[in-house]
Design an enzyme around this catalytic site. Structure first.
Site, PDB file in Angstrom:
ATOM      1  N   HIS A  14      39.954 -62.732  28.300  1.00 14.55           N
ATOM      2  CA  HIS A  14      40.630 -63.628  29.240  1.00 14.55           C
ATOM      3  C   HIS A  14      41.709 -64.460  28.550  1.00 14.55           C
ATOM      4  CE1 HIS A  14      39.995 -66.593  32.866  1.00 14.55           C
ATOM      5  NE2 HIS A  14      41.129 -65.916  32.933  1.00 14.55           N
ATOM      6  N   TYR A  56      36.502 -70.385  35.628  1.00 11.31           N
ATOM      7  CA  TYR A  56      36.662 -70.796  37.021  1.00 11.31           C
ATOM      8  C   TYR A  56      35.590 -71.820  37.407  1.00 11.31           C
ATOM      9  CZ  TYR A  56      39.443 -66.484  37.150  1.00 11.31           C
ATOM     10  OH  TYR A  56      40.345 -65.489  36.893  1.00 11.31           O
TER      11      TYR A  56
END
Length: 334
Positions: A144, A60
């Site tokens: 992830h 992010y």
């Protein structure tokens, strides 16, 4: 009368999360720039609303999310909140210049992402995350998006997380993905505490209802739901709204508009219904919202604690807009 933001234990109970959490991709400049002070104010607004679960990742904003979240939480008592981050993408410095918008974030492209689910890569990535967060530990670590790296993730990445949990470095481990199928495999074939399922259990998409959520219930594995608004379509359905990070197809826009019209008839909002639906399944421990401003996070907290009339769910089922087998809040066990 409004609901309270409750707290739930993850998996074996070593970690607790509030039923509403803040997903910190938005404060890292997802789609468009977010000033530093706005990011800090957003985290503060979440805290003031009773949110104590914060989810981030190196991906992010190529580290911006972790740095900003850590800075905003720095003066808070460490025992008072839960932080999850993710592993599988290492950040490596680059002097290529430009921005990171090709990956969705309006930040300078100071780093590049390298996929790495090796045992060494997991530990290196987590160490770097702790440095950016300014913490000595995180509570939850997710693998992830291992979609295209399943062999390495199951062979090396997952065992590395098991070791970190056994050593007490993290309290809970899991995987986070935008699909339900591989998450079901993690639930059935490993000893994860929690999985983060983004976008696959919403008012528009119930794919997780077939196998993932029943398997999680059977195994005692917690599920965290991300993408409750499917990238925005269920927050504000209109032409140009996003679904799964792209422009929504016309048929899904029409369905979202029908869901909104029903909400209007029953005196509620589509945002409240979208959040309530995700939270109603007994396997779900928390729902993450990706607010990028204090106004957005306050609105999400208000919508999350609103009571959605039972007649709304009844209408959706009668019109075929919701599967009859999907749990709804009025049927949620106390």
């Amino acid at each position: 009368m409004r609901k309270q933001i409750r707290t739930h234990a993850l998996g074996r109970g070593a970690v607790e999360v509030t039923a509403l959490g803040l997903g910190a991709a938005g404060i890292a400049g997802l789609y468009s720039e977010v000033p530093e002070e706005q990011a800090h104010a957003t985290v503060n607004a979440a805290w003031d609303a009773g949110i104590r679960y914060f989810d981030t990742a190196p991906h992010y904003g190529i580290g911006h999310s972790e740095r900003r979240l850590g800075a905003a939480l720095r003066e808070r008592p460490r025992s008072a909140y839960t932080v999850s981050t993710k592993v599988g993408r290492r950040l490596e410095p680059t002097d290529a210049g430009g921005d990171d918008l090709a990956n969705g974030f309006a930040v300078p492209a100071t780093h590049r992402r390298t996929w790495d689910f090796s045992a060494d890569g997991i530990r290196r990535t987590l160490d770097a995350s702790l440095e950016r967060l300014g913490l000595d530990r995180v509570d939850v670590v997710y693998l992830h998006d291992p979609d295209d790296h399943a062999e390495e993730a199951f062979r090396e990445g997952y065992p590395a997380l098991e070791e970190l949990r056994a050593e007490g470095v993290v309290g809970a481990i899991g995987a986070g993905m935008n699909q339900a199928e591989m998450l079901t495999r993690f639930v059935r074939d490993t000893d994860v505490d929690v999985v983060l399922c983004a976008g696959r259990y919403t008012l528009l998409d119930q794919r997780a209802l077939t196998d993932l959520l029943p398997a999680a219930q059977e195994r005692g594995t917690s599920v965290v739901i991300g993408g409750a608004f499917n990238s925005g379509l269920l927050a504000d359905p209109k032409p140009g709204a996003r679904y799964d990070y792209s422009a929504a197809p016309p048929e899904l826009l029409d369905r979202a508009l029908a869901l909104k019209a029903a909400a209007d008839r029953h005196g509620t909002t589509l945002r409240a219904a979208a959040l309530a639906f995700c939270a109603a399944h007994p396997a779900v421990a928390a729902v993450l919202v990706g607010a990028r401003s204090p106004h957005e996070v306050r609105d999400c907290a208000t919508q999350f604690t609103a009571l959605v009339p039972a007649g709304y769910w009844q209408e959706l089922r009668e019109r075929g807009l919701l599967p009859v087998e999907a749990p709804v809040p009025s049927e949620e066990p106390s």
